[in-house]
Design a protein around this motif. Structure first.
Motif, mmCIF file in Angstrom:
data_model
loop_
_atom_site.group_PDB
_atom_site.id
_atom_site.type_symbol
_atom_site.label_atom_id
_atom_site.label_comp_id
_atom_site.label_asym_id
_atom_site.label_seq_id
_atom_site.Cartn_x
_atom_site.Cartn_y
_atom_site.Cartn_z
ATOM 1 N N ASP A 78 23.169 6.469 -7.562
ATOM 2 C CA ASP A 78 23.707 7.247 -6.440
ATOM 3 C C ASP A 78 24.419 6.354 -5.425
ATOM 4 O OD1 ASP A 78 21.610 5.877 -5.372
ATOM 5 O OD2 ASP A 78 20.511 7.618 -4.642
ATOM 6 N N ASN A 79 24.592 5.075 -5.796
ATOM 7 C CA ASN A 79 25.277 4.084 -4.959
ATOM 8 C C ASN A 79 24.509 3.779 -3.676
ATOM 9 O OD1 ASN A 79 27.423 2.272 -4.903
ATOM 10 N ND2 ASN A 79 28.584 3.543 -3.460
ATOM 11 N N LYS A 80 23.226 4.077 -3.664
ATOM 12 C CA LYS A 80 22.370 3.769 -2.517
ATOM 13 C C LYS A 80 21.455 2.599 -2.877
ATOM 14 C CE LYS A 80 23.599 7.295 0.156
ATOM 15 N NZ LYS A 80 24.210 7.133 1.491
ATOM 16 N N LEU A 81 21.114 1.792 -1.875
ATOM 17 C CA LEU A 81 20.193 0.682 -2.085
ATOM 18 C C LEU A 81 18.757 1.194 -2.049
ATOM 19 C CD1 LEU A 81 21.739 -2.247 -0.008
ATOM 20 C CD2 LEU A 81 21.388 -2.183 -2.475
ATOM 21 N N TRP A 82 17.957 0.721 -2.990
ATOM 22 C CA TRP A 82 16.558 1.116 -3.080
ATOM 23 C C TRP A 82 15.667 -0.123 -3.045
ATOM 24 C CZ3 TRP A 82 14.583 6.229 -4.200
ATOM 25 C CH2 TRP A 82 15.590 7.217 -4.223
ATOM 26 N N VAL A 83 14.414 0.082 -2.635
ATOM 27 C CA VAL A 83 13.427 -0.996 -2.576
ATOM 28 C C VAL A 83 12.335 -0.708 -3.595
ATOM 29 C CG1 VAL A 83 11.796 -2.262 -1.124
ATOM 30 C CG2 VAL A 83 13.855 -1.270 -0.111
ATOM 31 N N GLU A 102 4.642 -5.907 -10.509
ATOM 32 C CA GLU A 102 4.106 -4.799 -11.301
ATOM 33 C C GLU A 102 2.957 -5.278 -12.187
ATOM 34 O OE1 GLU A 102 4.690 -1.689 -11.150
ATOM 35 O OE2 GLU A 102 6.601 -1.438 -10.120
ATOM 36 N N GLU A 103 3.084 -6.485 -12.724
ATOM 37 C CA GLU A 103 2.002 -7.047 -13.532
ATOM 38 C C GLU A 103 0.766 -7.328 -12.677
ATOM 39 O OE1 GLU A 103 3.531 -10.511 -15.431
ATOM 40 O OE2 GLU A 103 5.047 -9.421 -16.598
ATOM 41 N N GLN A 152 0.824 -1.203 0.000
ATOM 42 C CA GLN A 152 0.000 0.000 0.000
ATOM 43 C C GLN A 152 0.868 1.267 0.000
ATOM 44 O OE1 GLN A 152 -2.899 -0.226 3.144
ATOM 45 N NE2 GLN A 152 -3.180 1.986 3.191
ATOM 46 N N PHE A 153 1.921 1.277 0.829
ATOM 47 C CA PHE A 153 2.762 2.468 0.950
ATOM 48 C C PHE A 153 3.622 2.680 -0.305
ATOM 49 C CE2 PHE A 153 6.451 4.899 2.397
ATOM 50 C CZ PHE A 153 5.850 5.897 3.140
ATOM 51 N N LEU A 154 4.230 1.605 -0.796
ATOM 52 C CA LEU A 154 5.088 1.729 -1.979
ATOM 53 C C LEU A 154 4.300 2.157 -3.214
ATOM 54 C CD1 LEU A 154 7.719 -1.182 -2.090
ATOM 55 C CD2 LEU A 154 8.150 1.271 -2.182
ATOM 56 N N SER A 155 3.060 1.689 -3.307
ATOM 57 C CA SER A 155 2.238 2.023 -4.479
ATOM 58 C C SER A 155 1.961 3.519 -4.570
ATOM 59 C CB SER A 155 0.907 1.259 -4.414
ATOM 60 O OG SER A 155 1.122 -0.133 -4.434
ATOM 61 N N GLN A 156 2.044 4.220 -3.443
ATOM 62 C CA GLN A 156 1.763 5.652 -3.418
ATOM 63 C C GLN A 156 3.018 6.505 -3.623
ATOM 64 O OE1 GLN A 156 -0.064 6.070 0.404
ATOM 65 N NE2 GLN A 156 -1.975 5.079 -0.194
ATOM 66 N N GLN A 157 4.201 5.854 -3.699
ATOM 67 C CA GLN A 157 5.444 6.607 -3.867
ATOM 68 C C GLN A 157 5.721 6.881 -5.339
ATOM 69 O OE1 GLN A 157 6.949 7.655 -0.981
ATOM 70 N NE2 GLN A 157 5.105 6.642 -0.178
ATOM 71 N N PRO A 158 6.432 7.970 -5.630
ATOM 72 C CA PRO A 158 6.816 8.237 -7.024
ATOM 73 C C PRO A 158 7.638 7.071 -7.573
ATOM 74 C CG PRO A 158 7.229 10.150 -5.629
ATOM 75 C CD PRO A 158 6.880 9.025 -4.710
ATOM 76 N N GLU A 159 7.224 6.582 -8.715
ATOM 77 C CA GLU A 159 7.872 5.458 -9.399
ATOM 78 C C GLU A 159 7.859 4.181 -8.558
ATOM 79 O OE1 GLU A 159 11.652 6.342 -11.168
ATOM 80 O OE2 GLU A 159 11.166 8.468 -11.383
ATOM 81 N N ARG A 160 7.094 4.169 -7.476
ATOM 82 C CA ARG A 160 6.925 2.990 -6.624
ATOM 83 C C ARG A 160 8.259 2.453 -6.091
ATOM 84 N NH1 ARG A 160 2.604 -0.308 -10.448
ATOM 85 N NH2 ARG A 160 0.781 0.990 -10.027
ATOM 86 N N ILE A 161 9.135 3.338 -5.683
ATOM 87 C CA ILE A 161 10.421 2.938 -5.115
ATOM 88 C C ILE A 161 10.690 3.760 -3.855
ATOM 89 C CG2 ILE A 161 11.466 2.138 -7.267
ATOM 90 C CD1 ILE A 161 12.876 4.842 -7.474
ATOM 91 N N LEU A 162 11.605 3.247 -3.025
ATOM 92 C CA LEU A 162 11.916 3.891 -1.753
ATOM 93 C C LEU A 162 13.335 3.517 -1.351
ATOM 94 C CD1 LEU A 162 10.550 5.556 0.565
ATOM 95 C CD2 LEU A 162 10.014 3.363 1.640
ATOM 96 N N ARG A 163 14.097 4.506 -0.852
ATOM 97 C CA ARG A 163 15.452 4.215 -0.390
ATOM 98 C C ARG A 163 15.408 3.258 0.793
ATOM 99 N NH1 ARG A 163 19.215 9.395 0.526
ATOM 100 N NH2 ARG A 163 20.048 7.869 2.002
ATOM 101 N N LEU A 164 16.310 2.282 0.777
ATOM 102 C CA LEU A 164 16.316 1.270 1.832
ATOM 103 C C LEU A 164 16.573 1.895 3.203
ATOM 104 C CD1 LEU A 164 16.075 -1.763 2.356
ATOM 105 C CD2 LEU A 164 18.546 -1.947 2.084
#
Length: 398
Positions: A141-146, A153-154, A93-105
């Motif tokens: 940016d050498n950072k891990l993302w989720v 996505e499908e 639910q939270f990730l779906s609301q983020q831009p491009e559905r991604i979040l920094r770890l």
């Protein structure tokens, strides 16, 4: 004194030469019976692992609602399933609301409440539970993302198609909810908070604008946005109980029980008692009537509150709701702080699962003997499929 017990004339010179008496101590009595060997190696305390654990006293947080004799494992296991998939549900639910559905770890690790994992735990461990759903990658940016996997996505696109296909049904659910509510208005934030319960899409607040004949959004002085009903529709003001009454009158009569107190001297038969109780039980009070006009603690008011909870549960996806959802609409549905006790008095229709502090209520007739919903909404079918994929490992998908 010690020397009075052992007179000097009774001690021979040989005894005085004993090693025990060569180093006299302040207390001669104890020195005679002391040992030259250390006993520090002996275990003088019970090891912690062998100690009997003290049982913690039961509290409403841990005490089950149901007695073992009335417990239904199928309903209890559904709550355990919800707890296990809490991280999956909230993170999706939270990730779906983020831009491009991604979040920094690094940021995700701080959002334990939003993502549904315990404070102090490593989020990476929870992500590894669902390899078909979530993935981590290193950005430029050498950072891990989720983010979501391509497979997930499908699935999300499939869910969006389901939401579009059932939009008219969801609109009618919200209309019925408004028709039951006091003053025919509910804050939009409350509906948004319970959107998963009712199967409402995340963007419902935006979709409301498409139905000006049904809804109106009013902004109050404090900035709160409230959804109001525009037109009353008599065809929607028919409760699920009224529909069941038309199909099976005898079954509908047994849904609730409001017994009449009577003395044992009457010596009534079972059938006579049932008929007597029906005088109290019928007629039922429609949840679409004005509950505010009823005297708060009257029998009619209790019938109204029981009926309104039955109708509210019938509007939910899985015909059940937690205490948090019911409290959310407590004011709008004219409920009291005695809702828990009121539901426990109607075991024919409602089943209370969980603990006394954190319980959920089920509509028993909506489930079969195996604990499965008899009529499954398309969103429920999708959720069950998602849970199945969430338990699979990489390489198991065919």
């Amino acid at each position: 004194m010690a020397w009075r017990l052992f007179p000097s004339e009774s001690l021979s010179s040989k005894t005085l030469a004993s090693p025990l008496l060569q180093n006299p101590s302040p207390n001669p009595f104890f020195s005679l019976f002391s040992s030259d060997f250390s006993t520090s190696f002996l275990v003088t305390k019970t090891p912690k692992k062998h100690k009997k654990k003290r049982e913690k006293p039961e509290s409403p947080r841990t005490r089950l609602v149901q007695h073992p004799s009335t417990l239904i494992p199928q309903f209890e296991s559904l709550l355990e399933r919800d707890s296990y998939f809490r991280f999956l549900t909230k993170s999706k639910q939270f990730l779906s609301q983020q831009p491009e559905r991604i979040l920094r770890l690094d940021d995700a690790g701080k959002l334990h409440q939003e993502l549904g994992f315990p404070r102090g735990r490593k989020i990476h461990r929870f992500l590894q539970r669902h390899p078909l759903i979530f993935q981590t990658y290193r950005h430029t940016d050498n950072k891990l993302w989720v983010g979501f996997t391509d497979f997930m996505e499908e699935l999300l696109e499939e869910e969006n198609e389901i939401m579009d296909s059932v939009e008219s049904d969801r609109v009618n659910k919200v209309r019925k909810l408004l028709m039951m509510s006091k003053n025919k208005r509910i804050p939009l934030s409350k509906i948004h908070h319970c959107r998963l319960l009712l199967g409402i899409p995340d963007d419902f607040r935006d979709r409301v604008a498409k139905y000006p004949d049904y809804f109106r959004i009013v902004v109050e002085s404090d900035g709160k946005r409230v959804l109001e009903l525009v037109n009353w529709d008599p065809s929607l003001a028919v409760s699920q109980l009224e529909k069941e009454f038309m199909v099976n009158e005898e079954k509908a009569k047994r849904v609730f029980k409001f017994p009449i107190k009577h003395g044992k001297d009457l010596d009534l038969e079972v059938e006579d008692t049932r008929r007597l109780n029906l005088l109290n039980t019928l007629p039922l009070v429609s949840p679409y009537s004005d509950g505010e006009r009823l005297e708060l603690w009257s029998l009619e008011a209790e019938k109204y509150r029981v009926g309104i909870l039955h109708e509210f549960l019938s509007l939910t996806l899985e015909k059940r709701a937690s205490i948090h959802h019911i409290v959310e609409f407590k004011e709008e549905l004219c409920l009291t702080k005695h809702t828990y006790d009121m539901l426990k008095k109607q075991p024919r229709t409602f089943y209370l699962a969980g603990t006394e502090m954190n319980w959920a209520v089920f509509l028993k007739d909506a489930y079969d003997e195996n604990g499965s919903l008899i009529d499954k909404d398309s969103q429920v079918v999708f959720n069950e499929k998602l849970y199945k994929y969430a338990q699979m490992k990489e390489g198991e998908l065919h």
